[in-house]
Design a protein around this motif. Structure first.
Motif, PDB file in Angstrom:
ATOM      1  N   ILE A 553       0.803  -1.355   0.034  1.00 31.61           N
ATOM      2  CA  ILE A 553      -0.045   0.052   0.081  1.00 31.61           C
ATOM      3  C   ILE A 553       0.899   1.160   0.125  1.00 31.61           C
ATOM      4  N   GLU A 554       1.790   1.201   0.859  1.00 36.92           N
ATOM      5  CA  GLU A 554       2.776   2.416   1.047  1.00 36.92           C
ATOM      6  C   GLU A 554       3.442   2.800  -0.397  1.00 36.92           C
ATOM      7  N   ARG A 555       3.697   1.540  -0.983  1.00 36.59           N
ATOM      8  CA  ARG A 555       4.570   1.733  -2.672  1.00 36.59           C
ATOM      9  C   ARG A 555       3.495   2.003  -3.346  1.00 36.59           C
ATOM     10  N   GLY A 556       2.266   2.120  -3.320  1.00 37.93           N
ATOM     11  CA  GLY A 556       1.364   2.751  -4.138  1.00 37.93           C
ATOM     12  C   GLY A 556       0.353   1.575  -4.773  1.00 37.93           C
ATOM     13  N   PHE A 557       0.581   0.348  -4.560  1.00 31.94           N
ATOM     14  CA  PHE A 557       0.087  -0.583  -5.232  1.00 31.94           C
ATOM     15  C   PHE A 557      -1.422  -0.624  -4.977  1.00 31.94           C
ATOM     16  N   SER A 558      -2.112  -0.739  -6.103  1.00 33.00           N
ATOM     17  CA  SER A 558      -3.588  -0.816  -5.911  1.00 33.00           C
ATOM     18  C   SER A 558      -4.124  -2.273  -5.556  1.00 33.00           C
ATOM     19  N   ASN A 559      -5.447  -2.723  -4.962  1.00 33.65           N
ATOM     20  CA  ASN A 559      -5.568  -3.952  -4.697  1.00 33.65           C
ATOM     21  C   ASN A 559      -5.307  -5.007  -5.725  1.00 33.65           C
ATOM     22  N   LYS A 560      -5.686  -4.784  -6.878  1.00 33.11           N
ATOM     23  CA  LYS A 560      -5.276  -5.724  -8.027  1.00 33.11           C
ATOM     24  C   LYS A 560      -3.913  -5.947  -8.141  1.00 33.11           C
ATOM     25  N   LYS A 561      -2.905  -5.216  -8.177  1.00 28.99           N
ATOM     26  CA  LYS A 561      -1.719  -5.282  -8.074  1.00 28.99           C
ATOM     27  C   LYS A 561      -1.112  -5.948  -6.847  1.00 28.99           C
ATOM     28  N   ILE A 562      -1.637  -5.566  -5.936  1.00 27.05           N
ATOM     29  CA  ILE A 562      -1.385  -6.496  -4.597  1.00 27.05           C
ATOM     30  C   ILE A 562      -1.568  -7.919  -4.656  1.00 27.05           C
ATOM     31  N   ALA A 563      -2.882  -8.260  -5.329  1.00 27.03           N
ATOM     32  CA  ALA A 563      -3.218  -9.642  -5.653  1.00 27.03           C
ATOM     33  C   ALA A 563      -1.996 -10.271  -6.250  1.00 27.03           C
ATOM     34  N   ALA A 564      -1.907  -9.608  -7.538  1.00 23.50           N
ATOM     35  CA  ALA A 564      -0.936 -10.256  -8.458  1.00 23.50           C
ATOM     36  C   ALA A 564       0.479 -10.438  -7.979  1.00 23.50           C
ATOM     37  N   HIS A 565       0.821  -9.621  -7.083  1.00 24.30           N
ATOM     38  CA  HIS A 565       2.443  -9.396  -6.467  1.00 24.30           C
ATOM     39  C   HIS A 565       2.485 -10.644  -5.382  1.00 24.30           C
ATOM     40  N   MET A 566       1.231 -10.781  -4.762  1.00 28.93           N
ATOM     41  CA  MET A 566       1.396 -11.935  -3.412  1.00 28.93           C
ATOM     42  C   MET A 566       0.809 -13.273  -3.907  1.00 28.93           C
ATOM     43  N   ALA A 567       0.334 -13.352  -5.129  1.00 34.19           N
ATOM     44  CA  ALA A 567      -0.557 -14.525  -5.590  1.00 34.19           C
ATOM     45  C   ALA A 567      -1.606 -14.930  -4.660  1.00 34.19           C
TER      46      ALA A 567
END
Length: 602
Positions: A553-567
């Motif tokens: 979140i602090e790096r500016g990721f959206s929820n969609k990007k967080i989901a992809a990043h963390m699988a």
């Protein structure tokens, strides 16, 4: 179109909010209403009305060609489409609407089967050029390849040679240095068999640019000189400014003042002639030259102007390249959150080409290594893969520095880092390039001899001759806290403790931990352990998973990007984000990030 008898009906439409009356004409108030009514027409009626609109609008010379193309397509008047779509594309390009230009070329090519070969080739060439300006470089390669086949069928060596030069440029933007060199050499070889013309001048300038990018100074100046001489003889200021750009960028290492003047002249010619791509490239190289000399204020001004120019003129390729350079500058200035946000705008766009991504990758690699982010590894590996297709100094130097920083922190192979530094120094045209490399080698090998330092940037020179106080003071005046702290590490105990405080304030946790270890090894006692992230997280009631989400979140990721990043699924991310906001008593993601930074959680 409606006739005098329809005046009452038009007034009723205006009264009911369907149309707006502009005095000299009517328009639908909402596009959705226009679309709905158009779709309700039968195909034959739609063609009839568009044909009538086309005939009426062609009576008015003030009507934009783009409007005529729209009605011609809808009326299926293919003769008019073939006549006007290329003109609309050229008009859009001239005013900097390059995405629109791509669209009009695509319309023209859709109905180009009946055109002569040379006209079809021109359309493919125009489409290729516009595509590369907006970052669709693979589409540009494909269109230019089609044009080349048509030129070969015609037996037109000059146009084929010019097309090879374009293929060279596009291949370079895709990160394929070998193909760029091959196409560039083929272009010159073919064009030298024809009378001297602008195509040959531009082909010389293209080879000069490739030589400049490989730091081959003699080749750059020789080929650039040929291009300048021929461009001036042919009175082609567009080619002249392209060649001066190459000569100036290479000349910086031999005579900085003259290199600067050549680049400034190139930019001036490009802006006055509305040579948009050349202007964007000139802004980029002017800024990079100032960055090389650590003139951060001048670089910042040029980047702001250049990015603004590219946004205004729809030049996505150069805009995003300069954003990456800007992100690197923000890292230097200690504005790490801003740097991450700028770099992510580029890297998160899947359409961005490898070459354009690289400056942003450099910024992100440095940030993630210094912050201890486990996602640094894929960024570093992408940088390594890029070098496999061409070992250029401008990309090798930052990669060598990143690998040296990893090795210094005990997270990389020291021998590999030293090998990369030696390789970069072997390719460098002058010792002026060596400052940063030599400083990292000194950190890895404290007893190493930097040899001649006079031509290096002043803060690096001061560090390497042992004047850490002057170096740290100069870095401070330049506004570069991380480099200042590295200089202070060479000093006494008080300076080293100050360096530790700077690293802590920047959020460079792994670096701060490494410095504590160095201080203990040198016998310094009573070193503050530093706040433990796990302890702070427990105090906030955050689980390890929630901490990972908070960092993203602090790096500016959206929820969609967080989901992809963390699988994990987006729904799971939603739950984690809600929990994080609740535990930090924050009402928004921005507020949560600010609270996390203030409390040292990230």
């Amino acid at each position: 179109l409606c006739g005098i008898a329809a005046a009452g009906q038009l007034a009723e439409c205006v009264a009911n909010g369907l149309l707006e009356d502009f005095g000299d004409g009517y328009a639908f108030r909402h596009e959705i209403a226009r679309t709905a009514i158009e779709m309700a027409l039968t195909p034959s009626k739609r063609r009839e009305y568009n044909e009538r609109a086309l005939a009426a609008l062609r009576e008015n010379p003030q009507v934009a060609t783009a409007r005529l193309v729209h009605h011609a397509v809808e009326a299926q008047n293919l003769d008019v489409v073939r006549e006007l779509a290329p003109a609309a594309a050229r008009e859009a390009s001239r005013v900097g609407a390059h995405r629109d230009a791509v669209g009009y070329y695509e319309v023209a090519l859709r109905y180009a089967d009946m055109l002569p070969v040379d006209k079809r080739a021109e359309l493919y060439e125009g489409h290729a050029f516009e595509c590369h300006l907006i970052g669709r470089v693979e589409a540009a390669m494909e269109a230019q390849g089609q044009a080349r086949q048509l030129r070969q069928a015609q037996g037109d060596r000059v146009k084929e040679g010019d097309g090879l030069r374009c293929l060279s440029r596009f291949a370079y933007l895709l990160g394929d240095r070998e193909a760029a060199d091959r196409f560039g050499a083929q272009a010159v070889e073919l064009l030298e068999t024809a009378p001297d013309g602008p195509e040959l001048a531009m082909a010389y300038s293209n080879l000069s640019q490739l030589a400049m990018l490989a730091e081959r100074l003699e080749d750059t100046l020789m080929l650039g000189g040929k291009a300048v001489e021929l461009a001036e003889r042919l009175n082609r200021p567009d080619i002249l400014c392209h060649a001066l750009n190459n000569v100036g960028a290479a000349g910086q290492w031999l005579d900085f003042a003259k290199g600067r003047r050549d680049l400034a002249r190139s930019l001036g010619i490009a802006l006055s002639g509305n040579f948009q791509e050349h202007a964007a490239r000139a802004f980029t190289n002017c800024a990079c030259v100032e960055m090389n000399r650590l003139n951060f204020k001048e670089a910042s001004s040029l980047l702001e102007r250049g990015i603004g120019y590219c946004v205004e003129n729809d030049l996505a390729t150069w805009r995003d390249y300069m954003r990456g350079v800007q992100a690197q500058l923000l890292v230097r200035l200690g504005l790490w959150d801003d740097a991450a946000a700028v770099a992510h705008e580029v890297v998160d766009d899947e359409a961005t080409t490898p070459l354009v991504r690289y400056p942003s990758l450099v910024a992100l690699a440095r940030l993630r290594i210094r912050r201890g982010d486990p996602s640094a590894e894929p960024i570093v590996e992408e940088m390594r893969r890029f070098l496999d297709k061409g070992m250029e100094l401008q990309r090798l130097v930052p990669f060598a520095e990143v690998m040296a920083e990893l090795a210094w922190l005990g997270e990389g192979d020291r021998d590999e880092a030293l090998h990369l530094i030696a390789l970069a120094e072997g390719l460098a045209p002058t010792r002026a390039v060596f400052g940063g490399l030599a400083a990292w080698r000194r950190l890895l090998l404290p007893e190493s001899d930097p040899s001649e330092t006079d031509s290096m940037a002043e803060p690096h020179r001061l560090q390497l001759i042992g004047d850490w106080r002057a170096a740290a003071a100069l870095w401070a005046r330049m506004g570069a806290p991380f480099e200042r702290a590295l200089a202070l590490l060479q000093g006494d105990e008080a300076a080293q403790r100050e360096a530790l405080d700077i690293f802590e304030a920047l959020g460079a946790r792994p670096v701060a931990q490494h410095v504590r270890g160095l201080l203990r090894q040198s016998g310094v006692g009573r070193i503050a352990r530093g706040p433990r992230q796990a302890t702070r997280a427990n105090q906030a009631g955050l689980t390890q998973r929630q901490m990972e989400v908070l960092q993203l979140i602090e790096r500016g990721f959206s929820n969609k990007k967080i989901a992809a990043h963390m699988a994990i699924s987006p729904k799971t991310v939603d739950h984690h984000v809600s929990a994080v906001l609740g535990k930090l008593e924050a009402v928004s993601r921005g507020e949560a990030a600010a609270a996390a930074r203030a409390s040292g959680l990230v």
